[in-house]
Design a protein around this motif. Structure first.
Motif, PDB file in Angstrom:
ATOM      1  N   UNK A   1      32.241  45.441  24.488  1.00 50.17           N
ATOM      2  CA  UNK A   1      32.194  44.287  23.583  1.00 50.17           C
ATOM      3  C   UNK A   1      32.829  43.067  24.240  1.00 50.17           C
ATOM      4  N   UNK A   2      33.939  43.282  24.926  1.00 55.23           N
ATOM      5  CA  UNK A   2      34.610  42.180  25.612  1.00 55.23           C
ATOM      6  C   UNK A   2      33.719  41.607  26.712  1.00 55.23           C
ATOM      7  N   UNK A   3      33.075  42.480  27.466  1.00 57.17           N
ATOM      8  CA  UNK A   3      32.171  42.032  28.533  1.00 57.17           C
ATOM      9  C   UNK A   3      31.021  41.222  27.960  1.00 57.17           C
ATOM     10  N   UNK A   4      30.401  41.725  26.919  1.00 56.67           N
ATOM     11  CA  UNK A   4      29.275  41.025  26.304  1.00 56.67           C
ATOM     12  C   UNK A   4      29.689  39.668  25.751  1.00 56.67           C
TER      13      UNK A   4
ATOM     14  N   UNK B   1      31.337  37.246  41.862  1.00 59.84           N
ATOM     15  CA  UNK B   1      31.969  38.467  41.341  1.00 59.84           C
ATOM     16  C   UNK B   1      30.953  39.591  41.237  1.00 59.84           C
ATOM     17  N   UNK B   2      29.771  39.310  40.705  1.00 58.42           N
ATOM     18  CA  UNK B   2      28.782  40.349  40.461  1.00 58.42           C
ATOM     19  C   UNK B   2      28.233  40.945  41.750  1.00 58.42           C
ATOM     20  N   UNK B   3      27.987  40.102  42.738  1.00 54.45           N
ATOM     21  CA  UNK B   3      27.488  40.626  44.011  1.00 54.45           C
ATOM     22  C   UNK B   3      28.526  41.528  44.674  1.00 54.45           C
ATOM     23  N   UNK B   4      29.775  41.110  44.651  1.00 56.98           N
ATOM     24  CA  UNK B   4      30.842  41.948  45.218  1.00 56.98           C
ATOM     25  C   UNK B   4      30.913  43.275  44.461  1.00 56.98           C
ATOM     26  N   UNK B   5      30.848  43.216  43.127  1.00 60.23           N
ATOM     27  CA  UNK B   5      30.923  44.448  42.329  1.00 60.23           C
ATOM     28  C   UNK B   5      29.761  45.381  42.645  1.00 60.23           C
ATOM     29  N   UNK B   6      28.563  44.844  42.779  1.00 60.31           N
ATOM     30  CA  UNK B   6      27.394  45.685  43.088  1.00 60.31           C
ATOM     31  C   UNK B   6      27.518  46.346  44.446  1.00 60.31           C
ATOM     32  N   UNK B   7      27.918  45.585  45.451  1.00 56.68           N
ATOM     33  CA  UNK B   7      28.013  46.145  46.802  1.00 56.68           C
ATOM     34  C   UNK B   7      29.159  47.142  46.917  1.00 56.68           C
ATOM     35  N   UNK B   8      30.258  46.883  46.209  1.00 59.93           N
ATOM     36  CA  UNK B   8      31.331  47.878  46.174  1.00 59.93           C
ATOM     37  C   UNK B   8      30.835  49.166  45.520  1.00 59.93           C
TER      38      UNK B   8
ATOM     39  N   UNK C   1      27.744  50.314  45.365  1.00 61.09           N
ATOM     40  CA  UNK C   1      26.822  51.001  46.273  1.00 61.09           C
ATOM     41  C   UNK C   1      27.607  51.738  47.354  1.00 61.09           C
ATOM     42  N   UNK C   2      28.595  51.077  47.934  1.00 71.24           N
ATOM     43  CA  UNK C   2      29.388  51.699  49.001  1.00 71.24           C
ATOM     44  C   UNK C   2      30.143  52.920  48.497  1.00 71.24           C
ATOM     45  N   UNK C   3      30.603  52.865  47.239  1.00 67.51           N
ATOM     46  CA  UNK C   3      31.366  53.973  46.651  1.00 67.51           C
ATOM     47  C   UNK C   3      30.465  55.020  46.014  1.00 67.51           C
ATOM     48  N   UNK C   4      29.153  54.793  46.065  1.00 71.94           N
ATOM     49  CA  UNK C   4      28.172  55.681  45.439  1.00 71.94           C
ATOM     50  C   UNK C   4      28.437  55.841  43.936  1.00 71.94           C
ATOM     51  N   UNK C   5      28.854  54.738  43.319  1.00 77.25           N
ATOM     52  CA  UNK C   5      29.065  54.742  41.873  1.00 77.25           C
ATOM     53  C   UNK C   5      27.720  54.717  41.167  1.00 77.25           C
ATOM     54  N   UNK C   6      27.698  55.229  39.940  1.00 74.21           N
ATOM     55  CA  UNK C   6      26.468  55.186  39.167  1.00 74.21           C
ATOM     56  C   UNK C   6      26.167  53.754  38.745  1.00 74.21           C
ATOM     57  N   UNK C   7      24.915  53.492  38.430  1.00 70.84           N
ATOM     58  CA  UNK C   7      24.537  52.154  37.965  1.00 70.84           C
ATOM     59  C   UNK C   7      25.298  51.806  36.696  1.00 70.84           C
ATOM     60  N   UNK C   8      25.486  52.793  35.816  1.00 73.11           N
ATOM     61  CA  UNK C   8      26.207  52.537  34.569  1.00 73.11           C
ATOM     62  C   UNK C   8      27.657  52.140  34.838  1.00 73.11           C
ATOM     63  N   UNK C   9      28.277  52.805  35.804  1.00 75.95           N
ATOM     64  CA  UNK C   9      29.664  52.452  36.149  1.00 75.95           C
ATOM     65  C   UNK C   9      29.748  51.018  36.657  1.00 75.95           C
ATOM     66  N   UNK C  10      28.832  50.652  37.539  1.00 76.92           N
ATOM     67  CA  UNK C  10      28.835  49.292  38.077  1.00 76.92           C
ATOM     68  C   UNK C  10      28.504  48.279  36.995  1.00 76.92           C
ATOM     69  N   UNK C  11      27.576  48.613  36.119  1.00 75.52           N
ATOM     70  CA  UNK C  11      27.158  47.680  35.065  1.00 75.52           C
ATOM     71  C   UNK C  11      28.329  47.242  34.203  1.00 75.52           C
TER      72      UNK C  11
ATOM     73  N   UNK D   1      31.163  46.473  35.082  1.00 75.40           N
ATOM     74  CA  UNK D   1      31.987  45.469  35.770  1.00 75.40           C
ATOM     75  C   UNK D   1      31.256  44.150  35.952  1.00 75.40           C
ATOM     76  N   UNK D   2      30.014  44.059  35.479  1.00 72.11           N
ATOM     77  CA  UNK D   2      29.190  42.881  35.724  1.00 72.11           C
ATOM     78  C   UNK D   2      29.269  41.879  34.573  1.00 72.11           C
ATOM     79  N   UNK D   3      29.233  40.592  34.951  1.00 73.88           N
ATOM     80  CA  UNK D   3      29.189  39.503  33.983  1.00 73.88           C
ATOM     81  C   UNK D   3      28.032  38.585  34.373  1.00 73.88           C
TER      82      UNK D   3
END
Length: 351
Positions: free
Chosen positions: A63-66, A97-104, A106-116, A118-120
């Motif tokens: 909710x805070x992210x949205x 911020x979002x590009x850094x979060x996405x590339x981090x 990918x490098x950590x093999x995080x799920x798309x949901x986990x990365x999502x 952190x995105x704004x």
């Protein structure tokens, strides 16, 4: 130019959560109460959407992210050129911020949901593109996709990957930062108080980012001269230049670095945090102090010229601080942390 937009932004700032509301959430230590309180505030539509997928602390965080995304997109619609050009620079920081979060991710093999989470997506790069980027199997494919889509900073990221490989995302993150700062400063070549204020913000962000890098590396024994030679610093800052024109090769350790910063505008920020650093031994105490003081500086700008860009800078900083507070409260309630621990980490919004 700013009358209509700033009136709307000031109204948005007036709807930030009161200190009483925040303290009530902490006192109750009940996530259901937190969610209920938010559903009766300006967060209501965001809570309703978050509840469709999440519960507990994840619901509060979503909710805070949205809410940040909704607020930033609304602000973009309030202004016309040339004011909208400055607003675009401010919101462009979310792309970085979002590009850094996405590339981090990918490098950590995080799920798309986990990365999502952190995105704004409030800049020019929309959420579907970011999620596709986050879904790539490795850094090389992610960077190739950035180039194919001609996303902001793709050329700088490709060059960093070619030079440094995929062992660490740090060089890529620095490349994104450097390209972002250059693009912002290129836009801010004009004159006028509003342009100068946004330029000062960009320069202060660079200074704080560089200081955080220096502090982390000083903690492991590297001197500022070593760090600069290794290409760890981002160009574009302004208020540290007098410090770095002096010889820093003899500076060792966190204490030595902080002492050498005497005379810079950041020395009082760090000096105030040194007792806590000496007690904990954690350099994060100092980096957090820098980030918090920069945020407070931004918030104070919102109480300056009512017809200037400072109103937008101040609101965005206050909103982001409020969101950090809510995420912190939700997590610490979930972990059943002591109430004093929550208060120690909260940042004053000063709405």
């Amino acid at each position: 130019m700013y009358e209509y937009g700033n009136a709307r932004v000031r109204a948005m700032r007036s709807r930030l959560l009161s200190r009483h509301a925040i303290e009530s959430m902490i006192a109750r230590k009940d996530l259901a109460y937190v969610i209920s309180t938010l559903s009766q505030s300006d967060y209501a539509p965001d809570v309703a959407e978050a509840l469709l997928r999440y519960s507990g602390p994840e619901c509060v965080e979503e909710a805070a992210r949205l809410s940040v995304i909704r607020a930033a997109r609304a602000i973009r619609s309030f202004y016309e050129p040339p004011a909208s050009d400055l607003v675009a620079v401010l919101l462009g920081r979310y792309d970085r911020h979002n590009l850094v979060a996405c590339l981090r991710g990918v490098a950590a093999r995080a799920s798309v949901e986990e990365t999502a989470g952190a995105l704004f997506p409030a800049g020019v790069i929309r959420e579907p593109l970011l999620l596709e980027l986050a879904a790539q199997p490795d850094l090389r494919r992610a960077v190739d996709l950035m180039a194919t889509w001609r996303l902001p900073y793709a050329s700088a990221v490709s060059t960093a990957l070619w030079r440094h490989g995929t062992d660490s995302t740090a060089p890529i993150e620095r490349a994104i930062w450097q390209a972002s700062v250059k693009a912002s400063l290129d836009t801010l070549r004009g004159r006028g108080a509003n342009v100068a204020l946004v330029r000062e913000l960009v320069e202060r962000e660079v200074d704080v980012q560089n200081l955080c890098s220096l502090l982390r590396l000083a903690a492991v024994g590297l001197s500022p001269a070593d760090v600069d030679a290794a290409g760890e610093l981002i160009s574009g800052g302004a208020r540290l230049r007098p410090v770095f024109t002096a010889s820093l090769g003899d500076v060792r350790g966190v204490e030595g670095l902080v002492s050498r910063l005497a005379g810079s505008p950041y020395y009082p920020w760090l000096e105030a945090a040194m007792p806590a650093y000496r007690q904990s031994g954690r350099v994060a105490t100092l980096t957090r102090a820098l980030e918090t003081r920069l945020s407070a500086w931004c918030m104070a700008l919102g109480r300056g010229d009512p017809l200037g860009i400072g109103v937008v800078i101040g609101y965005l900083a206050a909103k982001e601080a409020e969101v950090r507070n809510l995420r912190l409260i939700a997590r610490l309630i979930w972990l059943e942390a002591d109430r004093s621990a929550v208060y120690d980490e909260l940042q004053s919004v000063g709405a």
